[in-house]
Design a protein around this motif. Sequence first.
Motif, PDB file in Angstrom:
ATOM      1  N   HIS A 102       0.834  -1.187   0.000  1.00 11.86           N
ATOM      2  CA  HIS A 102       0.000   0.000   0.000  1.00 11.86           C
ATOM      3  C   HIS A 102       0.877   1.248   0.000  1.00 11.86           C
ATOM      4  N   LYS A 103       0.419   2.235  -0.697  1.00 12.85           N
ATOM      5  CA  LYS A 103       1.155   3.484  -0.743  1.00 12.85           C
ATOM      6  C   LYS A 103       1.020   4.210   0.594  1.00 12.85           C
ATOM      7  N   LYS A 104       2.109   4.824   0.990  1.00 11.05           N
ATOM      8  CA  LYS A 104       2.104   5.564   2.232  1.00 11.05           C
ATOM      9  C   LYS A 104       1.344   6.881   2.045  1.00 11.05           C
ATOM     10  N   THR A 105       0.384   7.092   2.896  1.00  9.79           N
ATOM     11  CA  THR A 105      -0.395   8.317   2.852  1.00  9.79           C
ATOM     12  C   THR A 105       0.051   9.255   3.973  1.00  9.79           C
ATOM     13  N   LYS A 106       0.010  10.522   3.683  1.00 10.00           N
ATOM     14  CA  LYS A 106       0.399  11.504   4.681  1.00 10.00           C
ATOM     15  C   LYS A 106      -0.682  11.595   5.748  1.00 10.00           C
ATOM     16  N   LYS A 107      -0.284  11.420   6.993  1.00  6.84           N
ATOM     17  CA  LYS A 107      -1.229  11.490   8.088  1.00  6.84           C
ATOM     18  C   LYS A 107      -1.437  12.948   8.497  1.00  6.84           C
ATOM     19  N   SER A 108      -2.700  13.336   8.524  1.00  9.43           N
ATOM     20  CA  SER A 108      -3.030  14.693   8.952  1.00  9.43           C
ATOM     21  C   SER A 108      -3.228  14.728  10.459  1.00  9.43           C
ATOM     22  N   HIS A 143      -0.596  22.809   2.991  1.00  7.65           N
ATOM     23  CA  HIS A 143       0.398  22.199   3.866  1.00  7.65           C
ATOM     24  C   HIS A 143       0.069  22.579   5.297  1.00  7.65           C
TER      25      HIS A 143
END
Length: 265
Positions: A102-108, A143
């Motif tokens: 799985h692709k790493k997703t940016k955690k908000s 951002h």
Amino acid sequence: MATDDTLQCQVEQLTCELKLSRQRSEQFEKAYNQLLFQFKQLQRSLFGRRSERYEDPDDPQGLLFESSEARDESSLEENDASPFDGDKDLDDAVSIAAYKRHKKTKKSFAEHLPRKEVVIPVSEQDKTCACGCQKNLVDYERHERLNYIPPVYEVIVELREKVACPKGCVGQIVIAPKPKHILPKGKFTESILAHLIVSKLDDRQPFYHLEKQFETRAGFSFPRQTMARTVIDCVTPPTTTEQFAKRRGHWLRHWGSGCHITPSS
């Protein structure tokens, strides 16, 4: 003749000593080899042959330059020793689905945190195209950064209005009532009381640590004796002086046991 006999005796004695020394050296060498072999066996049993901690003293770099043929042979032996050999049925095989990475997703950050949008505009030079047209706003490059606002200590001055009759009538002076607080005669607001209680009981901060924080960070003195007395008074304020005298010892024994003054070491 006597000299020849003595010389022959000395030669025989030296040869005997030489033989004994050779025998002792051979025995020592055998004992050393046996101990070295036992040490290798023990080291292999603890770490394994392919462990980084294992190092063959006779060939310390042998594992680094292991030939590819030996590796291929070991892999063939492992493949030959398959669990499906013999009388085992192929129906017992378990098929495993292919693994998908799985692709790493940016955690908000947490959704309940308040967001404050700060628009960073483009410079006026970049807003004009090379053809001379004015560029339009298309979208924003988003951002997020986590911000921390340090505590602000302030003094709230309560000014209660006092009104009176301009004619000087007796008994017509009225003062605005005091706002209700947990400690009516206290000098601290509810936010300071909550900060002291949470810091002491939840964050496990002793009062002398808080006293130093107020002195070094905020620049004012807040004695730990006052902190302890204030937190104890917040438990259940008495309605009369007699109840206070009766309950004071009970509070100090039970409720105030976790709010005592911790002496500094």
